[in-house]
Every structure is written in C-alpha cells, then in structure tokens.
Design an enzyme around this catalytic site. Structure first.
Site, PDB file in Angstrom:
ATOM      1  N   HIS A 153       0.784  -1.151  -0.095  1.00 19.21           N
ATOM      2  CA  HIS A 153      -0.059   0.002   0.067  1.00 19.21           C
ATOM      3  C   HIS A 153       0.948   1.262  -0.003  1.00 19.21           C
ATOM      4  CE1 HIS A 153      -4.089  -2.024   0.817  1.00 19.21           C
ATOM      5  NE2 HIS A 153      -3.316  -2.832   1.183  1.00 19.21           N
ATOM      6  N   ASP A 360       3.727   9.209  -1.012  1.00 24.57           N
ATOM      7  CA  ASP A 360       2.767   8.389  -0.776  1.00 24.57           C
ATOM      8  C   ASP A 360       2.430   7.378  -1.632  1.00 24.57           C
ATOM      9  OD1 ASP A 360       0.763   8.177   1.222  1.00 24.57           O
ATOM     10  OD2 ASP A 360       0.101  10.027   1.140  1.00 24.57           O
TER      11      ASP A 360
END
Length: 465
Positions: A153, A360
């Site tokens: 993720h 991110d």
C-alpha cells in the site's frame, strides 16, 4: 468452498471501533462479495497472548495478541523505524538493529503458524503491506501450496535506496515467494523489477516472471480507489449538517483544507511554509482565507514523530502570530479525528484541497476531496507529484512539495481559478475516480492472482461479451 484469507497487521472487525486506516474501506467490497477470513494483530499487547476468532455472517476475523517485545521489535522497531522511512525515501531516518529484524521475522512466523491452523488447501491468501513481506516464504516453509498474493500500500523506492537497507538481499527477494505482487503505481512496480534485475539478474521489464508454470511470481499495478458515488452522496448530505455549517460560518472568506496523519512523509511543515509564503506575497488574501489542517497524532512514542509534532506546532504558531487578527486566524490546526461523515462535508465546503505529501503510495484524501465536490462549483485540488494519486489526477494542480514558493503560487492560482476551469478539471478528475472505483479493486487483484485456467476463462468471457 474456497475462502479468501486477508492478512494484515491490524484487523477491522465491524462495529468494534478498530479502524486500520484506508484498508478497511479498500477491502469492504471483497468482504461483501466473498467468504473471507481476516487475520492479523488484535492491537493488544500481553505477556500471555491469545488468538481469538469472531464470526459475523459469512466472514470470520482472527485476531492475535503480541508480546511486549514483539510489539517493540516488529512494530515500533523494524516495520516503523526501518521499512516505513526507507520505503518513503528517508534513509536518514532509518534506525536498523538486528534485534528488531529478528522480532519482525518472529512475528511473521507467528502469523504463519496461526494462519496454518485455519487455512484450507483451496483457500486463497491475500497479504497486505510492508509488515508482512516474508509471510509467503514462511507459509511455503510449512508446506503450504495455496495461491498467495501480496499488495504493497505504500511506495517502493528504487534499488539505489533499497540496497542501502541491511539484509535487503534476504528480505526483498522473499517477495518472490508470492504468486502475484501488486503495487499502487507503475513506477513502484518498475522499481521492484529494477531491484530484481540488479540483484538477481532477472529481466527488468514489467511483465516479469520468476519461476515457471502457474506458480511463477508476477508483478501487477492495482491503484487503490474509493467508493466514489457513495462518498459523493455522503458529502452532499453532510455539508448541510449543523457541524459543517458551523465550521463554514466561522470562516471569513474561503476555506482550504488538509487532512493527514501526523507523519513526516506528509510534508506538513513545508506545506505550512508554503502557505506562509502565499500570505506574504498576497496581502489581498489576508483575512479572506482560512487553512484548516486536521492532523490526528500517530506513533507518538517514536522520537521522530514527537519532534515533528513540535515542528508543526511551531510553524502554525508562527504563522498565526505573524498574520492573525482579532477576527481571523490564518491557520486552524486540529489534533483530533473526525468521522468520515464530518470530513466529507468539510471537503465539499472547502474551496481548496491541499494534499502535498513528500511521498505517498496513493493518498485517498485526494480522491475523497475530488469525490466530495459539487460539480457545478467544485474546489481545486493541489496535489504533490510524489503521491501515487498524481498518476491518475493529471488535472489537479501538481506541485513539488519541496518547493514552498511553487506550492504558494499554486494556492494563489487555486483561489482565483475561474469556475469554468474548475468544472472542466473536476470532470476529468471524477472520471478518473470512476475508472478505478474501489468496488472493482479487490476482484481485479483476485482475478489476476487466480490460477491460469481462471484467467483464461475470464479472458474468453470478455471476448464473448
């Protein structure tokens, strides 16, 4: 009947109050469509750990406690002081110790033991995130031949960074024990392929396969999305609530919002500096814009996070001390969590969404902000080019978060952007959301993970239809 085993660091048991970030939302459709078993840490630390199973409908939730030394070494240690900073390109913050690595491997072995107690031969295993990289290797060591997939993720850095991590040569190649390794972006997948090419001599192309036959490891890209249309409906309702209206009424002029966990990867201090430069350069906006930064604290027991909290407080205080008036504060900095409903309403009310992480994996705040907007009068998303969402959101105002002047200029452009341009940009962004709606995400991964025969049947059905 074969089940889907979802394995992650934390487990979100419905109606229990446990919320491991966006993972619960990402797996919601999979839990609804398939009989699943979700296994992971309970969140409890005990000298006498236990494992418990909670059944709700067709799904089961298996939660296991950790011993204090496991929590310190596996979670606080290797996962969050080595893997997290290195995977976010912050070698300078990594603190490696062999004791922590030992704890990390020990907890993965424990998860494998607990999983083997309930795993059937036809069940499919889907492992999530950096806490559990060696789990497939541990399962194979126990003789398990199930299909096993892994999804990261968070970002994966290039081999020039990964190879600086001690013991990378045993940990990262252990991903080769999975049948499918999934990433958020093509860039992350390419970094993994490059690492394997550099360290193992494999071909460095995206269709990389390790091994032969059905059990060859493959790489895929599966960008995480959100429940787009349902979040839009939620925002449309919640913007009318008393709470959101009180927030809106208390703001003179326009509202700019940022929502981030307190983490150095989010770039909050540089973001505040960018806003400070905007105020210095655009006197006409003083008193007419309020920046609401919502930042729940996280990992406060780790030194770097405590230091960062102090730096953010100092920056927010400096801006307010310099520019505030009796009737206006330029920054509202809030260290608490708000419900998804409240956030949806505040996103819709905000003229600017400021999402500028240093790095991110995806960043679902950016996607929720876009989904929440009124298409007839949408706000403007300012987005870091180093967030995974930037790959899909080319119509956002993409910025370099390391350049406060450029981010300040983007704020100036956003607050003065004509409605027609805002609407055109929002149409493209919303279309991108629908293309990668979270309702399709789990099935895409599981179909790619399935046996070769299943993938052939799926291709044949698509050709017929």
């Amino acid at each position: 009947m074969a089940r889907i085993f979802l394995i992650s660091n934390r487990v979100a048991i419905p109606n229990s109050g446990t919320h491991p970030g966006g993972l619960e939302v990402a797996l919601k459709a999979t839990l609804h469509k398939h009989p699943c078993v979700w296994l992971g840490w309970s969140g409890d630390v005990s000298e006498n750990p236990s494992t418990r199973t909670i059944t709700q409908g067709k799904n089961s939730y298996v939660v296991t406690d950790l011993k204090p030394e496991d929590f310190d070494e596996y979670y606080n240690g290797f996962a969050n002081r080595v893997l997290w900073p290195i995977f976010h390109y912050r070698l300078d913050l990594a603190e490696f110790s062999r004791r922590d690595l030992s704890g990390y491997l020990r907890v993965n072995e424990h998860f494998a033991d607990e999983l083997c107690k309930v795993l059937g031969p036809d069940d499919v295993v889907w492992v999530h995130d950096y806490h559990l990289i060696p789990l497939a290797k541990a399962l194979h060591a126990r003789g398990r031949g199930n299909r096993i997939g892994f999804f990261l993720h968070i970002p994966l850095p290039p081999p020039e960074i990964l190879t600086a991590m001690p013991n990378h040569d045993t940990l990262i190649p252990s991903l080769g024990d999975y049948d499918l390794v999934g990433f958020q972006t093509h860039g992350d997948a390419a970094n993994f392929a490059r690492y394997l090419a550099k360290e193992l001599g494999t071909p460095s192309h995206m269709s990389l396969r390790l091994g032969t036959g059905d059990r060859a490891m493959r790489i895929g890209t599966f960008p995480v999305g959100i429940e787009t249309r349902s979040f839009t409906r939620l925002a449309r309702r919640s913007v009318k609530t008393t709470f959101v209206q009180q927030v809106v009424d208390s703001v003179p002029g326009v509202l700019m919002i940022g929502v981030d966990r307190l983490d150095y990867s989010k770039g909050i201090v540089l973001r505040l500096e960018a806003y400070e430069r905007f105020l210095a350069a655009h006197r006409e906006w003083r008193g007419r814009i309020t920046y609401l930064q919502i930042t729940p604290k996280s990992r406060s027991q780790i030194k770097e996070y405590a230091e960062m909290e102090s730096a953010v407080n100092s920056a927010a205080g400096r801006i307010n001390g310099t520019y505030a008036e009796a009737s206006w504060s330029p920054v509202r900095y809030v260290n608490r969590r708000y419900s998804r409903t409240a956030l949806a309403g505040m996103y819709r009310a905000a003229h600017v969404g400021l999402v500028t992480p240093m790095r991110d994996g995806m960043n679902l705040v950016a996607k929720e902000y876009v989904a929440a907007q009124d298409p007839d009068d949408p706000g403007v998303l300012i987005l870091s080019r180093f967030a995974g969402a930037a790959d899909e959101f080319r119509e956002a105002l993409l910025v370099n978060p390391y350049d406060p002047d450029a981010v300040g200029a983007a704020i100036a452009r956003a607050v003065s952007m004509p409605r027609d341009e805002r609407k055109a940009r929002h149409r493209e962004l919303y279309a991108a959301l629908l293309r990668n709606d979270i309702s399709k995400w789990g099935d895409r991964f599981l179909k790619a993970l399935g046996p070769q025969e299943m993938r052939r049947e799926e291709r044949q059905r698509s050709l017929v239809s």
